[in-house]
Scaffold this motif. Structure first.
Motif, short mmCIF file in Angstrom:
data_model
loop_
_atom_site.label_atom_id
_atom_site.label_comp_id
_atom_site.label_asym_id
_atom_site.label_seq_id
_atom_site.Cartn_x
_atom_site.Cartn_y
_atom_site.Cartn_z
N GLN A 28 86.24 -0.66 -69.46
CA GLN A 28 86.28 -1.73 -68.47
C GLN A 28 87.60 -2.46 -68.61
O GLN A 28 88.01 -2.83 -69.70
CB GLN A 28 85.11 -2.68 -68.70
CG GLN A 28 84.96 -3.74 -67.66
CD GLN A 28 83.72 -4.58 -67.87
OE1 GLN A 28 82.93 -4.34 -68.77
NE2 GLN A 28 83.56 -5.60 -67.05
N LYS A 29 88.27 -2.69 -67.48
CA LYS A 29 89.59 -3.34 -67.49
C LYS A 29 89.46 -4.80 -67.90
O LYS A 29 90.02 -5.23 -68.88
CB LYS A 29 90.25 -3.21 -66.13
CG LYS A 29 91.65 -3.74 -66.07
CD LYS A 29 92.28 -3.45 -64.73
CE LYS A 29 93.71 -3.92 -64.69
NZ LYS A 29 94.34 -3.61 -63.40
N ASN A 30 88.75 -5.55 -67.12
CA ASN A 30 88.49 -6.95 -67.43
C ASN A 30 87.43 -7.42 -66.45
O ASN A 30 87.05 -6.70 -65.55
CB ASN A 30 89.75 -7.82 -67.34
CG ASN A 30 90.46 -7.67 -66.01
OD1 ASN A 30 89.88 -7.25 -65.02
ND2 ASN A 30 91.73 -7.99 -65.97
N GLY A 31 87.00 -8.62 -66.62
CA GLY A 31 85.99 -9.13 -65.71
C GLY A 31 85.23 -10.27 -66.34
O GLY A 31 85.34 -10.53 -67.54
N ASP A 32 84.46 -10.93 -65.51
CA ASP A 32 83.67 -12.04 -66.00
C ASP A 32 82.50 -11.57 -66.85
O ASP A 32 82.12 -12.21 -67.82
CB ASP A 32 83.12 -12.87 -64.82
CG ASP A 32 84.25 -13.45 -63.98
OD1 ASP A 32 85.34 -13.67 -64.53
OD2 ASP A 32 84.03 -13.68 -62.78
N LYS A 33 81.95 -10.43 -66.49
CA LYS A 33 80.79 -9.90 -67.18
C LYS A 33 81.18 -8.63 -67.92
O LYS A 33 81.71 -7.70 -67.33
CB LYS A 33 79.69 -9.60 -66.16
CG LYS A 33 78.41 -9.13 -66.76
CD LYS A 33 77.37 -8.92 -65.67
CE LYS A 33 76.08 -8.41 -66.27
NZ LYS A 33 75.09 -8.14 -65.24
N THR A 34 80.94 -8.57 -69.21
CA THR A 34 81.25 -7.39 -70.01
C THR A 34 80.04 -6.47 -70.02
O THR A 34 78.94 -6.89 -70.31
CB THR A 34 81.62 -7.79 -71.45
OG1 THR A 34 82.71 -8.70 -71.41
CG2 THR A 34 82.02 -6.58 -72.26
N LEU A 35 80.29 -5.22 -69.68
CA LEU A 35 79.23 -4.22 -69.64
C LEU A 35 79.20 -3.41 -70.93
O LEU A 35 80.18 -3.35 -71.67
CB LEU A 35 79.46 -3.27 -68.47
CG LEU A 35 79.45 -3.87 -67.08
CD1 LEU A 35 79.81 -2.81 -66.05
CD2 LEU A 35 78.09 -4.46 -66.77
N ASN A 36 78.09 -2.76 -71.15
CA ASN A 36 77.93 -1.84 -72.27
C ASN A 36 78.98 -0.74 -72.15
O ASN A 36 79.08 -0.10 -71.09
CB ASN A 36 76.51 -1.27 -72.21
CG ASN A 36 76.22 -0.27 -73.31
OD1 ASN A 36 77.11 0.26 -73.96
ND2 ASN A 36 74.95 -0.01 -73.51
N PRO A 37 79.77 -0.48 -73.18
CA PRO A 37 80.81 0.56 -73.10
C PRO A 37 80.26 1.94 -72.75
O PRO A 37 80.92 2.73 -72.08
CB PRO A 37 81.44 0.56 -74.49
CG PRO A 37 81.13 -0.77 -75.06
CD PRO A 37 79.83 -1.19 -74.45
N ASP A 38 79.05 2.25 -73.19
CA ASP A 38 78.45 3.54 -72.86
C ASP A 38 78.11 3.62 -71.38
O ASP A 38 78.23 4.68 -70.76
CB ASP A 38 77.21 3.79 -73.71
CG ASP A 38 77.54 3.97 -75.19
OD1 ASP A 38 78.66 4.44 -75.48
OD2 ASP A 38 76.70 3.63 -76.03
N LEU A 39 77.68 2.50 -70.78
CA LEU A 39 77.42 2.45 -69.35
C LEU A 39 78.71 2.63 -68.57
O LEU A 39 78.76 3.37 -67.58
CB LEU A 39 76.75 1.14 -68.96
CG LEU A 39 76.57 0.89 -67.46
CD1 LEU A 39 75.73 1.98 -66.82
CD2 LEU A 39 75.99 -0.49 -67.22
#
Length: 77
Positions: A52-63
Motif C-alpha cells: 500500500q502506497k499511503n492512505g488514511d486507513k492501513t490495510l492488512n499487507p496480505d490483503l
C-alpha cells in the motif's frame, strides 16, 4: 471506472473497482483501486510484492498483496 470486482480474503468478501484500467499494461507498477468505496493506491516494490502506497486507513499487507495479484491476473500484467 469498470465493473465491480469481488475478492474473498480470509473468509470475508471485498468489492473493488480498478481506476483507469485502460492505462495499465505489463509494465505498470502502480495501481489505484476503489475498495468498498475507498480509494487505495498500490505499488509493486523491487521484490515484485504489492504494498500500500499511503492512505488514511492501513490495510492488512496480505490483503493488499491479494488485491494486487487479483488485478495482475485479470489484466494480464
Amino acid at each position: 471506472m469498470g465493473l465491480n470486482l469481488r475478492i474473498t480474503f480470509d473468509d470475508q468478501d471485498y468489492v473493488y473497482q480498478i481506476v483507469n484500467s485502460k492505462l495499465i499494461d505489463q509494465y505498470t507498477t502502480e495501481l489505484e483501486i476503489l475498495l468498498n468505496g475507498e480509494k487505495i493506491e498500490l505499488i509493486k516494490d523491487a521484490r515484485k510484492v504489492w504494498i500500500q502506497k499511503n492512505g488514511d486507513k492501513t490495510l492488512n499487507p496480505d490483503l493488499v498483496q491479494a488485491l494486487g495479484r487479483s488485478v495482475s491476473l485479470r489484466l494480464r500484467m
